[in-house]
Design an enzyme around this catalytic site. Structure first.
Site, PDB file in Angstrom:
ATOM      1  N   LYS A 173       0.880  -1.176   0.000  1.00 15.09           N
ATOM      2  CA  LYS A 173       0.000   0.000   0.000  1.00 15.09           C
ATOM      3  C   LYS A 173       0.916   1.224   0.000  1.00 15.09           C
ATOM      4  CE  LYS A 173      -1.832   2.939   2.123  1.00 15.09           C
ATOM      5  NZ  LYS A 173      -1.607   4.365   1.810  1.00 15.09           N
ATOM      6  N   GLU A 248      10.188   1.568  10.413  1.00 17.11           N
ATOM      7  CA  GLU A 248      11.178   2.642  10.238  1.00 17.11           C
ATOM      8  C   GLU A 248      10.417   3.948  10.366  1.00 17.11           C
ATOM      9  OE1 GLU A 248      13.183   1.720   6.551  1.00 17.11           O
ATOM     10  OE2 GLU A 248      14.019  -0.119   7.372  1.00 17.11           O
ATOM     11  N   CYS A 282      14.085  11.328   6.323  1.00 21.06           N
ATOM     12  CA  CYS A 282      13.999  10.974   7.748  1.00 21.06           C
ATOM     13  C   CYS A 282      15.330  11.158   8.445  1.00 21.06           C
ATOM     14  CB  CYS A 282      13.528   9.535   7.883  1.00 21.06           C
ATOM     15  SG  CYS A 282      14.537   8.377   6.957  1.00 21.06           S
ATOM     16  N   GLU A 386       9.614  16.538  14.942  1.00 24.97           N
ATOM     17  CA  GLU A 386      10.118  16.354  13.577  1.00 24.97           C
ATOM     18  C   GLU A 386       9.408  17.342  12.654  1.00 24.97           C
ATOM     19  OE1 GLU A 386       8.936  12.757  11.440  1.00 24.97           O
ATOM     20  OE2 GLU A 386      10.981  12.600  10.671  1.00 24.97           O
TER      21      GLU A 386
HETATM   22  P1  NAD Z   1       2.610   8.500   7.313  1.00 25.82           P
HETATM   23  O1  NAD Z   1       2.784   7.723   8.566  1.00 25.82           O
HETATM   24  O2  NAD Z   1       1.636   9.605   7.311  1.00 25.82           O
HETATM   25  O3  NAD Z   1       2.174   7.548   6.109  1.00 25.82           O
HETATM   26  C1  NAD Z   1       2.952   6.439   5.732  1.00 25.82           C
HETATM   27  C2  NAD Z   1       2.050   5.380   5.134  1.00 25.82           C
HETATM   28  O4  NAD Z   1       1.167   4.896   6.139  1.00 25.82           O
HETATM   29  C3  NAD Z   1       1.172   5.876   3.995  1.00 25.82           C
HETATM   30  O5  NAD Z   1       1.105   4.878   3.004  1.00 25.82           O
HETATM   31  C4  NAD Z   1      -0.179   6.061   4.669  1.00 25.82           C
HETATM   32  O6  NAD Z   1      -1.272   5.956   3.797  1.00 25.82           O
HETATM   33  C5  NAD Z   1      -0.171   4.914   5.656  1.00 25.82           C
HETATM   34  N1  NAD Z   1      -1.064   5.079   6.795  1.00 25.82           N
HETATM   35  C6  NAD Z   1      -1.451   6.233   7.391  1.00 25.82           C
HETATM   36  N2  NAD Z   1      -2.296   5.957   8.422  1.00 25.82           N
HETATM   37  C7  NAD Z   1      -2.437   4.614   8.474  1.00 25.82           C
HETATM   38  C8  NAD Z   1      -3.159   3.716   9.317  1.00 25.82           C
HETATM   39  N3  NAD Z   1      -3.919   4.148  10.333  1.00 25.82           N
HETATM   40  N4  NAD Z   1      -3.060   2.393   9.085  1.00 25.82           N
HETATM   41  C9  NAD Z   1      -2.273   1.923   8.088  1.00 25.82           C
HETATM   42  N5  NAD Z   1      -1.583   2.727   7.245  1.00 25.82           N
HETATM   43  C10 NAD Z   1      -1.645   4.055   7.442  1.00 25.82           C
HETATM   44  O7  NAD Z   1       4.068   9.003   6.915  1.00 25.82           O
HETATM   45  P2  NAD Z   1       4.459   9.939   5.692  1.00 25.82           P
HETATM   46  O8  NAD Z   1       3.973  11.312   6.002  1.00 25.82           O
HETATM   47  O9  NAD Z   1       4.084   9.281   4.421  1.00 25.82           O
HETATM   48  O10 NAD Z   1       6.056   9.906   5.760  1.00 25.82           O
HETATM   49  C11 NAD Z   1       6.801  10.772   6.543  1.00 25.82           C
HETATM   50  C12 NAD Z   1       7.268  10.085   7.825  1.00 25.82           C
HETATM   51  O11 NAD Z   1       8.004   8.906   7.501  1.00 25.82           O
HETATM   52  C13 NAD Z   1       8.230  10.926   8.638  1.00 25.82           C
HETATM   53  O12 NAD Z   1       7.911  10.815  10.006  1.00 25.82           O
HETATM   54  C14 NAD Z   1       9.589  10.311   8.347  1.00 25.82           C
HETATM   55  O13 NAD Z   1      10.567  10.510   9.339  1.00 25.82           O
HETATM   56  C15 NAD Z   1       9.224   8.873   8.238  1.00 25.82           C
HETATM   57  N6  NAD Z   1      10.242   8.153   7.491  1.00 25.82           N
HETATM   58  C16 NAD Z   1      11.076   7.300   8.169  1.00 25.82           C
HETATM   59  C17 NAD Z   1      12.091   6.628   7.487  1.00 25.82           C
HETATM   60  C18 NAD Z   1      13.017   5.696   8.200  1.00 25.82           C
HETATM   61  O14 NAD Z   1      13.762   4.996   7.526  1.00 25.82           O
HETATM   62  N7  NAD Z   1      13.013   5.643   9.512  1.00 25.82           N
HETATM   63  C19 NAD Z   1      12.245   6.828   6.109  1.00 25.82           C
HETATM   64  C20 NAD Z   1      11.383   7.709   5.463  1.00 25.82           C
HETATM   65  C21 NAD Z   1      10.378   8.357   6.161  1.00 25.82           C
END
Ligand code: NAD
Length: 482
Positions: A173, A248, A282, A386
């Site tokens: 997804k 992650e 990130c 963040e």
């Molecule tokens: P997000 O958590 O908003 O969304 C990530 C994914 O989760 C999307 O596909 C979204 O549709 C899905 N999602 C959202 N709510 C959900 C739920 N209740 N159940 C299941 N799936 C759900 O994150 P984002 O805004 O897309 O990405 C940014 C974040 O990702 C930042 O916090 C960043 O630090 C983190 N990030 C971490 C790493 C790492 O390696 N640690 C790498 C890249 C990004």
């Protein structure tokens, strides 16, 4: 208008509900595609296809054959590299130069890496008096991948490749903000792998496709990259099925510059670790700590580098070094940190506003100047949370003990960078910093065989090299009485 569909059991299909959502280019505000919005019915169908495919030819395929197919996937991405780069840039707002140089090559490299590495990993054998133990590795089963928008191709293939290399089947997804390269990946893989092995359900997160995948009883493991709060929700949803999890999550990474550092190197790399991909990485070092003797010189030097090197502009222009933020909502969130820093009395050394020289066709875009602030105290909102945008704060420190205290005073623990020419300082700091990855005198230098992940609220588990194999497979012990 381009339509983005799901890939389920080898077929590109729309949603049962007929619902669609808009895919917007954040730099221009233009609609670039209509995306079929998947929900529980599509997730159910995709998981059923993945479960069936485990029992098909994929499940019994000799390892060499499976790995050869994954190398073909890498070639398939490389063949369409420019199409991938254009799609990533239009979807995410990332500069096309970054998409071409990093996002797409790393996307295909992930397949090569895991296709090669996993062939050479041994399992253990233990001889007892009168008995022999050995271990067998088996795929975990059906893997749910939930991925973010910031490096859509790089971060999703980082999980797709090891999941498939370990012999699993996948339901992915992707982020609703960036569905394009997931569709292209689906096209490439669908020409190479048997139907049902790799499935993509496009859709939203909570109360939608993401939630349906997290709680699906027939999914064996969930690997997720995204926000810490989302991780907590997914963990609760997955608890019922006792799914294996790999997370992650977010970061608020310290970038620590000691007075004995090579200042030019530290400044050049700090420019990248602050503003690469508009700070939507990130691992960006958003809390910069500089030892007092070089503090003023560092601040002046970084601002000079920003002015000389950062060109905010149309992401599709190869001359732009910074593009647009991913969406209007995210832009507003980042601006709320700019405002809170202002209210907390920060000094804006540069940036803090929308660039005023953007061409007309970017008038609806969401751009922010690279922003450097000083004067924030440890408890300020912008210093604690963040931001995930082009804004960094620089804070002075005097001693190693003091900076360690400051750096570790966060609920996050993803990455940390240390700049010093003193070997003792480098080793002591690396040992004491609470982060899953420590860079000394560099940043974002990645060897895909190394463990990657976060401590504290930045993640659960490690992926990369053999650590990915650990997550994506089950080990069983066989004990034979001789
Ligand atoms: P997000 O958590 O908003 O969304 C990530 C994914 O989760 C999307 O596909 C979204 O549709 C899905 N999602 C959202 N709510 C959900 C739920 N209740 N159940 C299941 N799936 C759900 O994150 P984002 O805004 O897309 O990405 C940014 C974040 O990702 C930042 O916090 C960043 O630090 C983190 N990030 C971490 C790493 C790492 O390696 N640690 C790498 C890249 C990004």
């Amino acid at each position: 208008m381009k339509e983005i569909k799901h890939l389920i059991n080898g077929q590109f299909v729309g949603s049962a509900s007929g619902k669609m959502f808009d895919d917007i280019n954040p730099a221009t505000g233009q609609l670039i595609a209509k995306v079929h919005e998947g929900g529980k019915p599509e997730v159910d169908a995709a998981v059923a296809a993945a479960r069936t495919a485990l029992k098909g030819p994929w499940g019994t395929m000799p390892v060499d054959e499976r790995m050869a197919l994954l190398r073909q996937v890498a070639e398939g991405i490389n063949t369409r590299a420019e199409e991938f780069a254009q799609a990533e840039s239009a979807d995410n707002g990332m500069p096309i130069s970054l998409a071409r140089a990093a996002a797409v090559p790393r996307g295909s490299a992930n397949f090569i890496q895991f296709a090669e590495h996993f062939k050479y990993v041994a399992t253990e054998t233990w001889e007892m008096d009168g008995a022999l133990n050995y271990s067998l590795r088996r795929p975990l089963g059906v893997i749910g991948i939930i991925s973010p928008w910031n490096f859509p191709l790089l971060l999703s293939t980082w999980k797709i490749a090891p999941a498939l290399a370990s012999g699993n089947t996948v339901v992915m997804k992707p982020s609703e903000e960036t569905p394009m390269t997931a569709m292209l990946t689906a096209e490439v893989i669908n020409e190479i792998l048997p139907p049902g092995v790799f499935n993509v359900v496009q859709g939203l997160g909570s109360d939608s496709a993401g939630a349906a995948l997290s709680e699906h009883p027939d999914v064996d493991g969930i690997t997720f990259t995204g926000e810490t709060t989302t991780g907590k929700t997914i963990m609760r949803a997955a608890a019922d099925g006792l799914k294996k999890l790999s997370f992650e999550l977010g970061g608020k990474n310290p970038n620590i510059v000691f007075a004995d550092a090579d200042l030019e190197d530290a400044l050049t790399m700090t420019l990248r670790s602050s503003f690469a991909n508009q700070g939507e990485v990130c691992l960006c070092g958003s809390r910069i700590y500089v030892q007092r003797p070089i503090f003023d010189q560092f601040v002046t030097g970084l601002v000079a580098k920003v002015k000389a090197n950062v060109k905010v502009g149309d992401p599709s222009d190869p001359a732009s070094t910074m593009g647009s933020l991913v969406s209007k909502e995210h832009f507003q969130r980042v601006m709320s940190f700019v405002e809170s820093a202002r209210e907390d009395g920060a000094t804006f050394e540069c940036g803090g506003k929308i660039p005023d020289n953007l061409p007309d066709h970017l008038a609806e875009g969401v751009f922010l100047e690279p922003t450097v602030v000083t004067g924030l105290t440890p408890d300020c909102k912008a210093q604690r949370q963040e931001i995930f945008g082009p804004m960094v704060s620089i804070v002075p420190f005097d001693t190693e003990e003091e900076v360690l205290e400051l750096a570790n005073d966060t609920r996050y623990g993803l990455g940390a960078t240390v700049w010093t020419t003193n070997l003792g300082t480098a080793h002591r700091m690396s040992a004491a910093l609470e982060a899953g990855i420590i860079w000394v005198n560099t940043w974002f230098l990645r060897d895909l065989r190394t463990p990657f992940g976060g401590m504290k609220n930045s993640g659960i588990g490690r992926e990369g090299g053999v650590h990915s194999l650990e997550f994506y497979s089950e080990l069983k012990n066989v004990c034979i009485k001789l």
